[in-house]
Design an enzyme around this catalytic site. Structure first.
Site, PDB file in Angstrom:
ATOM      1  N   ASP A 180      13.716  49.336  70.081  1.00 23.54           N
ATOM      2  CA  ASP A 180      13.600  47.900  70.743  1.00 23.54           C
ATOM      3  C   ASP A 180      13.388  48.371  72.338  1.00 23.54           C
ATOM      4  O   ASP A 180      13.507  49.124  72.799  1.00 23.54           O
ATOM      5  CB  ASP A 180      15.018  47.521  70.447  1.00 23.54           C
ATOM      6  N   THR A 199      10.197  35.697  67.235  1.00 17.64           N
ATOM      7  CA  THR A 199       9.137  34.670  67.480  1.00 17.64           C
ATOM      8  C   THR A 199       9.619  33.309  67.998  1.00 17.64           C
ATOM      9  O   THR A 199       9.640  32.144  67.466  1.00 17.64           O
ATOM     10  CB  THR A 199       8.302  34.307  66.452  1.00 17.64           C
ATOM     11  N   PHE A 246      15.384  36.185  54.808  1.00 13.31           N
ATOM     12  CA  PHE A 246      16.146  34.626  54.554  1.00 13.31           C
ATOM     13  C   PHE A 246      17.484  34.805  54.918  1.00 13.31           C
ATOM     14  O   PHE A 246      18.375  34.122  54.697  1.00 13.31           O
ATOM     15  CB  PHE A 246      16.023  34.382  53.162  1.00 13.31           C
ATOM     16  N   LYS A 287       8.635  31.146  54.034  1.00 12.59           N
ATOM     17  CA  LYS A 287       9.814  31.266  54.846  1.00 12.59           C
ATOM     18  C   LYS A 287      10.051  29.655  55.609  1.00 12.59           C
ATOM     19  O   LYS A 287      11.012  29.463  55.694  1.00 12.59           O
ATOM     20  CB  LYS A 287       9.569  32.305  55.956  1.00 12.59           C
ATOM     21  N   LEU A 303      24.848  19.787  52.638  1.00 12.32           N
ATOM     22  CA  LEU A 303      24.821  18.240  52.491  1.00 12.32           C
ATOM     23  C   LEU A 303      26.130  18.003  53.671  1.00 12.32           C
ATOM     24  O   LEU A 303      26.711  17.022  53.552  1.00 12.32           O
ATOM     25  CB  LEU A 303      24.935  17.626  51.304  1.00 12.32           C
ATOM     26  N   GLY A 328      27.309  16.095  60.272  1.00  3.94           N
ATOM     27  CA  GLY A 328      27.967  16.233  61.490  1.00  3.94           C
ATOM     28  C   GLY A 328      27.095  16.245  62.617  1.00  3.94           C
ATOM     29  O   GLY A 328      26.185  15.232  63.024  1.00  3.94           O
ATOM     30  N   CYS A 372      16.689  29.638  64.359  1.00  2.00           N
ATOM     31  CA  CYS A 372      15.684  29.768  63.487  1.00  2.00           C
ATOM     32  C   CYS A 372      15.373  28.236  62.992  1.00  2.00           C
ATOM     33  O   CYS A 372      14.117  27.753  63.177  1.00  2.00           O
ATOM     34  CB  CYS A 372      16.137  30.404  62.100  1.00  2.00           C
ATOM     35  N   LYS A 404      13.321  25.859  65.803  1.00  2.00           N
ATOM     36  CA  LYS A 404      12.233  26.435  66.346  1.00  2.00           C
ATOM     37  C   LYS A 404      11.191  26.427  65.155  1.00  2.00           C
ATOM     38  O   LYS A 404       9.899  26.341  65.385  1.00  2.00           O
ATOM     39  CB  LYS A 404      12.217  27.580  67.139  1.00  2.00           C
ATOM     40  N   ARG A 454      22.110  30.263  70.705  1.00  2.00           N
ATOM     41  CA  ARG A 454      20.597  29.725  70.708  1.00  2.00           C
ATOM     42  C   ARG A 454      20.748  28.453  70.452  1.00  2.00           C
ATOM     43  O   ARG A 454      21.027  28.118  69.243  1.00  2.00           O
ATOM     44  CB  ARG A 454      19.501  30.602  70.204  1.00  2.00           C
TER      45      ARG A 454
END
Ligand code: UDX
Length: 437
Positions: free
Chosen positions: A30, A83, A144, A203, A249, A252, A259, A262, A328
């Site tokens: 990284d 991404t 996933f 995805k 379901l 709220g 994820c 975006k 995020r």
């Protein structure tokens, strides 16, 4: 097998440790030296249940570095960089592109590059051409995993999806990845092999479906609010139909995180580029419904308390979901900031999210009116109203009588419909849920 994992965020770091758990020799790479330093010391740089233990347990087979040349020894290279969303809504491919460019000099004949990042459809085809001259083969293997369950989802996924090139290259790529995941496959995990475009779409289609399901029930909550219906009972009743299902379901304050928001915007942007924007125009409604949920809490508070200026409001929850410190696009933090902007004094409490939130609050210039704490009980002292914005178990199990005694006011707004309404009413609270008046 020797494996490199490029990108050590939530996805990559957990993937690296999980591959070591499967018995492979793994190097995680990284560009962020702080993250690498922490991982190298077997300390998780973010909150994810079970991850610390996994790092420690597999430390003999795991190294972390900022040096891309460490990938040279590996034969399988996972690309797991982020991404993020660009200003125009499309996916920002900077990190994926630079990961592949950085990796190219260290690839050799017979190597396998496995993309895991969520990318716009068409990306794998382009990157495959870039990788081809090295003799390596590229495939796409979308991930996933859910935050809070990242370790479990990586080691025991619902399914494995392989996007492969046509012909012999596709067969050899499949065989190599089968070897990497042999333990997972042996457990009977379904493994689906398809072309690049399909794997990339799986995805974003999955995340779009989940987002649509949440916005559908939140649209029902809007209707419930004006009709006196109860959206939780509605969800229970329609959820018994196995074609619909009860999961995802929960009405709220809507979805957030790194994820779902975006990914649906990136998918819409890509469809527009491809000239089929109309096919996904419904996702704009899904997004709009979701954004409206965040203003609903302030509306309810204003209905109950009048002008919010000068009021003290405590918000339980900062992270976008429980068992995570990820802030995020968090609905909880967004709501706390908007209440502070409306003139309220806001105290946000979260067992994990309070730490990462501090820098963002300073940046937004709201430090005078919005403070954070890990202690949700201390936070309620003297508050006029309590908002529950993230459904941590510790909040749901709280004693309403005790909380009532500590607060000045008696209003609770249950932004996640996660409290026992009758229990809180019995303790003297005015209870307001989302679509369950
Ligand atoms: C999601 C997908 O679930 C995962 O498969 C993918 O790999 C990454 O994106 P994650 O972002 O970890 O995972 O969170 P998820 O559990 O899907 O929840 C997303 C958001 O939806 C959260 O803010 C959650 O609070 C909200 N949500 C979820 C609801 O508002 N109602 C629900 O019924 C379910």
């Amino acid at each position: 097998m020797k494996i490199s994992v490029i990108g050590c965020g939530y996805l990559g770091a957990v993937h690296a440790a999980s591959m070591a758990e499967l018995g492979h020799e793994v190097v995680g790479i990284d560009v962020n030296p702080h993250r690498i330093d922490s991982l190298q010391r077997s300390i998780a740089p973010f909150h994810e249940p079970g991850f610390d233990a996994l790092l420690l347990k597999n430390s003999s087979r795991l190294t972390f570095t900022t040096d891309m040349s460490a990938s040279a020894d590996a034969t399988v290279h996972f690309v797991a960089v982020g991404t993020p969303q660009s200003a125009d809504g499309s996916a920002d491919m900077t990190y994926v592109n630079s990961a592949i460019e950085g990796l190219l000099p260290y690839l050799s004949d017979g190597d396998l590059v496995v993309g895991k990042s969520t990318v716009p459809v068409g990306t794998a085809e382009r990157l495959s051409e870039q990788v081809q001259p090295t003799g390596a083969v590229l495939m796409w293997n979308p991930e996933f995993l859910r935050e809070g369950f990242a370790v479990e989802d990586t080691l025991s996924p619902d399914r494995l999806v392989y996007g492969v090139p046509a012909g012999d290259d596709g067969d050899s790529a499949t065989a190599i990845l089968d070897e990497v995941y042999s333990e997972i496959i042996a457990k009977g995990t379904p493994r689906l092999v398809m072309n690049f475009a399909t794997a990339e779409l799986v995805k974003v289609a999955a995340n779009s479906f989940l987002a649509t399901k949440i916005s559908f029930i939140n649209a029902m909550a809007e209707i419930a609010d004006v009709t006196g219906a109860n959206v939780t009972q509605l969800a229970d009743a329609i959820g018994y139909d196995t074609r619909i299902g009860r999961r995802f379901l929960n009405a709220g304050i809507g979805f957030g995180g790194g994820c779902l928001p975006k990914d649906i915007r990136g998918f819409v942007a890509r469809a527009e580029e491809l000239g089929v924007g109309d096919a996904l125009s419904f996702l704009k409604d899904v997004d709009d419904i979701n954004v409206r949920r965040r203003t609903r809490v302030a509306e309810i508070l204003t209905e109950e308390l009048g002008n919010l200026a000068g009021k003290t409001i405590v918000v339980w929850g900062i992270s976008f979901k429980p068992d995570s410190d990820d802030i995020r696009d968090s609905p909880a933090l967004d709501i706390a900031e908007s209440l502070a902007r409306a003139g309220a004094t806001v105290v946000s409490a979260d067992p994990e999210g309070w730490k990462p939130a501090q820098a963002r609050i300073e940046q937004s210039g709201l430090s005078d009116s919005l403070t954070t704490t890990a202690d949700h009980r201390v936070a309620v002292a003297g508050a006029d109203a309590l908002v529950v914005a993230t459904e941590w178990k510790v909040f749901q199990g709280e004693n309403a009588d005790t909380i009532g005694e500590l607060m000045s006011g008696n209003l609770v707004v249950d932004g996640r419909n996660c409290l026992d309404a009758e229990f809180w009413k019995a303790a003297g609270f005015r209870y307001r849920g989302m679509g369950r008046a």
